[in-house]
Design a protein around this motif. Sequence first.
Motif, PDB file in Angstrom:
ATOM      1  N   SER A  22      20.635  61.208   5.389  1.00  0.00           N
ATOM      2  CA  SER A  22      19.524  61.208   4.466  1.00  0.00           C
ATOM      3  C   SER A  22      19.711  62.348   3.261  1.00  0.00           C
ATOM      4  O   SER A  22      20.938  62.887   3.444  1.00  0.00           O
ATOM      5  CB  SER A  22      18.211  61.503   4.995  1.00  0.00           C
ATOM      6  N   GLU A  23      18.909  62.526   2.259  1.00  0.00           N
ATOM      7  CA  GLU A  23      19.225  63.148   1.094  1.00  0.00           C
ATOM      8  C   GLU A  23      18.184  64.059   1.035  1.00  0.00           C
ATOM      9  O   GLU A  23      17.046  63.944   1.390  1.00  0.00           O
ATOM     10  CB  GLU A  23      19.422  62.417  -0.318  1.00  0.00           C
ATOM     11  N   LYS A  29      26.038  66.220  -3.375  1.00  0.00           N
ATOM     12  CA  LYS A  29      26.102  64.927  -4.087  1.00  0.00           C
ATOM     13  C   LYS A  29      25.985  64.977  -5.592  1.00  0.00           C
ATOM     14  O   LYS A  29      26.574  64.540  -6.140  1.00  0.00           O
ATOM     15  CB  LYS A  29      24.920  63.912  -3.414  1.00  0.00           C
ATOM     16  N   VAL A  75      23.955  65.598   0.587  1.00  0.00           N
ATOM     17  CA  VAL A  75      23.662  64.435   2.057  1.00  0.00           C
ATOM     18  C   VAL A  75      23.649  65.274   3.147  1.00  0.00           C
ATOM     19  O   VAL A  75      24.518  66.158   3.446  1.00  0.00           O
ATOM     20  CB  VAL A  75      24.694  63.653   1.860  1.00  0.00           C
ATOM     21  N   ARG A 101      21.779  68.052  -5.201  1.00  0.00           N
ATOM     22  CA  ARG A 101      21.176  66.765  -4.043  1.00  0.00           C
ATOM     23  C   ARG A 101      22.421  66.701  -3.125  1.00  0.00           C
ATOM     24  O   ARG A 101      23.351  67.189  -3.609  1.00  0.00           O
ATOM     25  CB  ARG A 101      21.202  65.662  -4.920  1.00  0.00           C
ATOM     26  N   GLU A 118      26.000  70.032   5.156  1.00  0.00           N
ATOM     27  CA  GLU A 118      25.467  69.339   4.140  1.00  0.00           C
ATOM     28  C   GLU A 118      26.648  68.951   2.842  1.00  0.00           C
ATOM     29  O   GLU A 118      27.225  70.160   2.695  1.00  0.00           O
ATOM     30  CB  GLU A 118      24.283  69.972   3.439  1.00  0.00           C
TER      31      GLU A 118
END
Length: 192
Positions: free
Chosen positions: A29-30, A5, A24, A22, A2
């Motif tokens: 997808s987030e 962000k 990605v 947050r 991951e």
Amino acid sequence: METQKSSEEVFKGNFLHAFRDRVVLPDGSEATREYVVHPGAVMVIPLLQDAQGAWRVVLERQYRYPVGQVMIEFPAGKLDAGESVFSCAQRELQEETGFSATEWARAGLMHPVIAYSTEFIDIWFARGLTAGAQQLDAGEFLDVFTATPEELLQWCLQGKVTDAKTLAGALWLQNTLAGNWDLQWQSAQSLA
């Protein structure tokens, strides 16, 4: 993997520091990840040997506010800024139990709560114990006692010991005493 962000500080206390990031995900997808930054800690498995060669372990009983219970645990504590894990192990053993040790062996590392914390716990064994006076932190109250390894394992089986680090320590102890896992013992002076 991951990829971060963004990151937002949610809470900063005297001990814990919480974030909401947050990220990605691998599919693009987030998602949100909330976690606590922890300085790291050590746990010590102190071994006492009686005149017949039988081992006993030094344990503590301590009330833990978040779970509202008195817990049975191995001595442990968090790292101070800039402190080595070995220095922390020596300090925590002495402060909490009053014991000092002439021989030490690093067993390994565990991450107790990987879903929401950066915490790691470095696991050490100590032997050649000499009793002394406790130097508990202000507001720290605990009882020190000894048990046979068999008693500790029985308490784990019965659910009387539920602390994750102590359960992991009991596994290490059981395998070490059975000769399945080797430890590299060193003098305290050579590690300092």
